[in-house]
Every structure is written in structure tokens, then in C-alpha cells.
Scaffold this active site. Sequence first.
Site, PDB file in Angstrom:
ATOM      1  N   ARG A  39       0.820  -1.217   0.000  1.00 20.74           N
ATOM      2  CA  ARG A  39       0.000   0.000   0.000  1.00 20.74           C
ATOM      3  C   ARG A  39       0.855   1.269   0.000  1.00 20.74           C
ATOM      4  O   ARG A  39       0.490   2.270  -0.622  1.00 20.74           O
ATOM      5  CB  ARG A  39      -0.963  -0.012   1.187  1.00 20.74           C
ATOM      6  N   LYS A 196     -16.492 -17.364   5.192  1.00 23.51           N
ATOM      7  CA  LYS A 196     -17.940 -17.362   5.369  1.00 23.51           C
ATOM      8  C   LYS A 196     -18.700 -16.843   4.150  1.00 23.51           C
ATOM      9  O   LYS A 196     -18.325 -15.832   3.563  1.00 23.51           O
ATOM     10  CB  LYS A 196     -18.323 -16.505   6.581  1.00 23.51           C
ATOM     11  N   GLY A 349      -6.827  -8.623   1.210  1.00 22.67           N
ATOM     12  CA  GLY A 349      -5.594  -8.823   1.971  1.00 22.67           C
ATOM     13  C   GLY A 349      -4.966 -10.189   1.810  1.00 22.67           C
ATOM     14  O   GLY A 349      -3.757 -10.310   1.561  1.00 22.67           O
ATOM     15  N   GLY A 372     -12.611  -4.289   1.444  1.00 23.38           N
ATOM     16  CA  GLY A 372     -14.052  -4.067   1.400  1.00 23.38           C
ATOM     17  C   GLY A 372     -14.471  -3.210   0.224  1.00 23.38           C
ATOM     18  O   GLY A 372     -15.510  -3.454  -0.404  1.00 23.38           O
TER      19      GLY A 372
END
Length: 395
Positions: A39, A196, A349, A372
Site C-alpha cells: 500500500r 464465510k 488482503g 471491502g
Amino acid sequence: MIRFKDLCEQGLVRGKRVFIRADLNVPLDAQGKITEDTRIRASLPCIQMALKAGAAVMVTSHLGRPSEGALTAQDSLHVVAQKISELLGTSVPLITDWVEGVTVKIGEVVLLENCRVNVGEKKNSPALAQKIAALCDIYVNDAFGTAHRAEATTYGVAEYAHTACAGPLLSAEIDAITQALANPKRPLAAIVAGSKVSTKLSILDSLAAKVDQLIVGGGIANTFLLAKGLPIGKSLAEPALLEQAVCVMNAMKDRGAEVPLPSDVVVAKSFDANAIATIKDIKNVQADDLILDIGPETSHRLAAQLAQAGTIVWNGPVGVFEFEAFSKGTEVIAHAIANSKAFTIAGGGDTLAAIAKYGIDKDISYISTGGGAFLEMLEGKTLPAIEILLKRANS
């Protein structure tokens, strides 16, 4: 949307005070050392662009999850300032208590301490945003990783700054995701993996209406296997979401597309790096087995399918790649993506960690720095930070 690059090329940045909201939220180890600097490196072109254009440059970012009004050593951007100084080859001072005013000369760059320490940042306080906007002539949002959040430095400042624009990284992210989804070369394949289904259900629903092939991995794949009536032993899954998994598979089937599920898997009796790994046909998974990776037959079948793709979107490793015995599936998929002639875009990530592990960063068409934000854009949402820049450009 106004792009910072265009302002620089038009000579509109010279002599101006430029405020860059970057995403320098890098992982740190227990000793506070940076473990992965993607980053930071991705943020450098915007800083260098501003300096070359003759600006006085201020850069800020969040790091971790600090409490507002209480800066601690672990939340400080001190190590980030050191890394940027090293990479730019010039001293980059770290400024604290900067909201009330910053001293920076033309041709200089300063790093402003963790912006989430400022009271009102996360709730997008108009008072805070106006104070920050007063520090600069040009506001540049180059923090795609936080573009899905409406905070003072990602949204509010863009409302009040004299000029608000998108930095090169943010612009490139928008262009890459638009290319991947709005006008893709077919077949379009997406790999969505994670622990999930619930955290990625909306993205799965959205992609099911767009892609030709939807590869699921990790705990998500286990839930899909369970929905097909296949044994998964004591593997991580979400039985409450079987109906949603069936809906995704049916949506794909109705379009003549597919969700290719594992035919063989790598299992263990415990979740441990030293656990004995056993390859099994999916139908032979026992009640005390944990599925920790896809098997070799599945890996090579999926790799062959990816070789035929025109566009590939990758979010998440397909197994517990941190454990060597359960890393082969992700390694095969990673190299299949790297060797593909398709336009490839990867984000998240764990995905970045896999790319770094297998040394394929130069073989991916575009690597997103967002987590996200990357998922929400794939889902088709307009992110708040992008929305306000579009609004300002049209006002």
C-alpha cells in the site's frame, strides 16, 4: 470526475497546497515493524506526481483502529514516515496535531499523523472536514481501500475543498474494475473465497448475474458442497445459508454458467500447520475430517478452465495457503491466473499475501489495494468517496 493527473498536466498544481488522503494502513508485526508495504508503494506515484508538479504536499492516512482523541505508539504513522522517506529518498517529517495548521513548503512533503485519531473523523464531522479543507488548495483522494467509508478525510473534505479530485491509484482502481465487469472480454471468471458465505453473499449474488464461471473456495466452498448434499465432515461452513447457496448455483445454471465445485479435497483431522494432509474424493470425506484445500484433480481442472478465460477477477485463496501442506490448490490457481492471457484483477488482503508468496505480482494485470472497497465495487455499488468526487466534478 476530475483526475489529479489532468490537473498536473494542465499546470494547475504548481504553487498549490495539496492534501492527499492515502491508504497507508499496512500490517505490522508484534514489534511494530512493517511486514508488507504494497500500500505504501502504491501510494508513491501520487506523492511524486504532486512534487513534480511543484506543490507543497501533505499526506495522511489511517493505521489500525485507534480511539479518537488518543494517539498511542502502536497507532502512530512513525514507521510509515520512515518507510516513505526511504522509498522517496528524502526526509518526510511526521506532523502531529495538524488539524489547526500545517507548515510545508513548495517541493516538500510531510506526513500527517493517523487521521482516525482526530475527533469526528469516522462520523464525518462537518466542522473537522472544513478545518482540514482549509489546509489545502487541492484535495486528492488516492485511498481506494477506504473509498467505501464516508469519513471526514474520505468524504467531508471533498465537499468543502476548493478543488477535489481522484488520485492516480483511485483512478486506476475505477478503470480496472470497470474494465473487468462493465465491458469484460468473455469468458468472465470470478474466484471468490473466504471463510464465510455470509460476509460475501451479496457479492456472490451480484456476480452470479454477470460471470460465466464462479469459483468458490475456503469455507464458502464448503457451504456450497453441503448445499449439494456432499459430505464436508467437521469443516467450516454455514448450514443456515444453504438456501442462498442453492439460489446462487441456480442463477448461474439458468444463464448457462456454472459454479464448479471440488471433486477432490485435502483434509486433516485438526487445523494445524503440522497436521497430516490426506487427499480424498469429495464423496469419501469422513465425519472427523477438516477440508483445508482443494485437491490436485480439482486444482488442475480449474486451472485449465481459467486458461480459457478472457477476464479473471480473484478475491481470496482457495485453501489454508499459510500452511504448506494445504497451499497447493492456491498455488496452482495463482499460477494459472499469472499465466493466463486474460485481463486479470486481484484484490483483498489474503489475496495480496498469496500473490506475494508466489511472486506473481508482475503477472497480474491489476492488483487492487482495497479489501471491502474492492468487493463493494465488484458488487456494483457506488462508493461514497467516489460519489462525492463525481458530485463535485458536476457542480
